[in-house]
Design a protein around this motif. Structure first.
Motif, mmCIF file in Angstrom:
data_model
loop_
_atom_site.group_PDB
_atom_site.id
_atom_site.type_symbol
_atom_site.label_atom_id
_atom_site.label_comp_id
_atom_site.label_asym_id
_atom_site.label_seq_id
_atom_site.Cartn_x
_atom_site.Cartn_y
_atom_site.Cartn_z
ATOM 1 N N TRP A 154 0.823 -1.177 0.000
ATOM 2 C CA TRP A 154 0.000 0.000 0.000
ATOM 3 C C TRP A 154 0.867 1.240 0.000
ATOM 4 O O TRP A 154 1.957 1.257 0.538
ATOM 5 C CB TRP A 154 -0.913 0.018 1.208
ATOM 6 N N CYS A 155 0.281 2.302 -0.531
ATOM 7 C CA CYS A 155 1.013 3.576 -0.570
ATOM 8 C C CYS A 155 0.043 4.690 -0.234
ATOM 9 O O CYS A 155 -1.010 4.825 -0.841
ATOM 10 C CB CYS A 155 1.601 3.789 -1.958
ATOM 11 N N LEU A 156 0.392 5.461 0.737
ATOM 12 C CA LEU A 156 -0.425 6.597 1.125
ATOM 13 C C LEU A 156 0.327 7.875 0.801
ATOM 14 O O LEU A 156 1.549 7.950 0.933
ATOM 15 C CB LEU A 156 -0.734 6.550 2.626
ATOM 16 N N GLY A 157 -0.395 8.853 0.359
ATOM 17 C CA GLY A 157 0.249 10.116 0.028
ATOM 18 C C GLY A 157 -0.676 11.283 0.266
ATOM 19 O O GLY A 157 -1.886 11.143 0.352
#
Length: 149
Positions: A1-4
């Protein structure tokens, strides 16, 4: 997962600050010639104004000379007299501006760039690379040292 998180920074972002158009780079001799051409055009405009004014004010007395206008004065100019004669004198004084100067400079720049590119003393044998010329006005700036650190 990648949060930005995306934050709008407006014109302070790197992409916005680097998006301005690059300024034109001129050689010193081109700047000098452009300023001289401006002075020549200004002189041509002033001479045309003076000549047109003198011609318009003095042409009335010339009508009395029968040998200048043997068949009478004909109205051949379509514009109002001051404008028409200003254009006439502007064209007559157009010899002041050497149009071929820019073409000659560009031909000289191209030939100098060719000589720089094909100079064997500027060839790098270790990299197997001749001198690269990316600008034709490079030859103008060579040898013009303004200051030494």
């Amino acid at each position: 997962w990648c949060l930005g998180l995306v934050v709008y920074t407006g014109c302070e972002s790197r992409i916005a600050m680097n998006s301005s158009k690059a300024s034109a780079k001129y050689a010193n001799i081109e700047r000098v010639i452009n300023s001289i051409m401006g002075v020549a055009v200004l002189a041509q405009v002033i001479m045309s104004c003076v000549s047109a004014a003198l011609y318009c004010t003095g042409s009335r007395k010339d009508e009395s000379y029968w040998y200048l206008f043997p068949s009478g004065r004909s109205k051949q100019i379509l514009l109002p007299e001051p404008i028409g004669y200003w254009l006439t004198f502007f064209l007559l004084f157009s010899n002041l501006i050497p149009i071929s100067l820019y073409a000659t400079m560009e031909i000289c720049n191209y030939v100098q760039a060719y000589f720089l590119k094909s100079d064997l003393k500027m060839y790098d044998a270790a990299m197997d690379c001749p001198a690269g010329v990316r600008a034709t006005n490079l030859g103008h700036e060579l040898g013009q040292v303004s200051y030494v650190f």
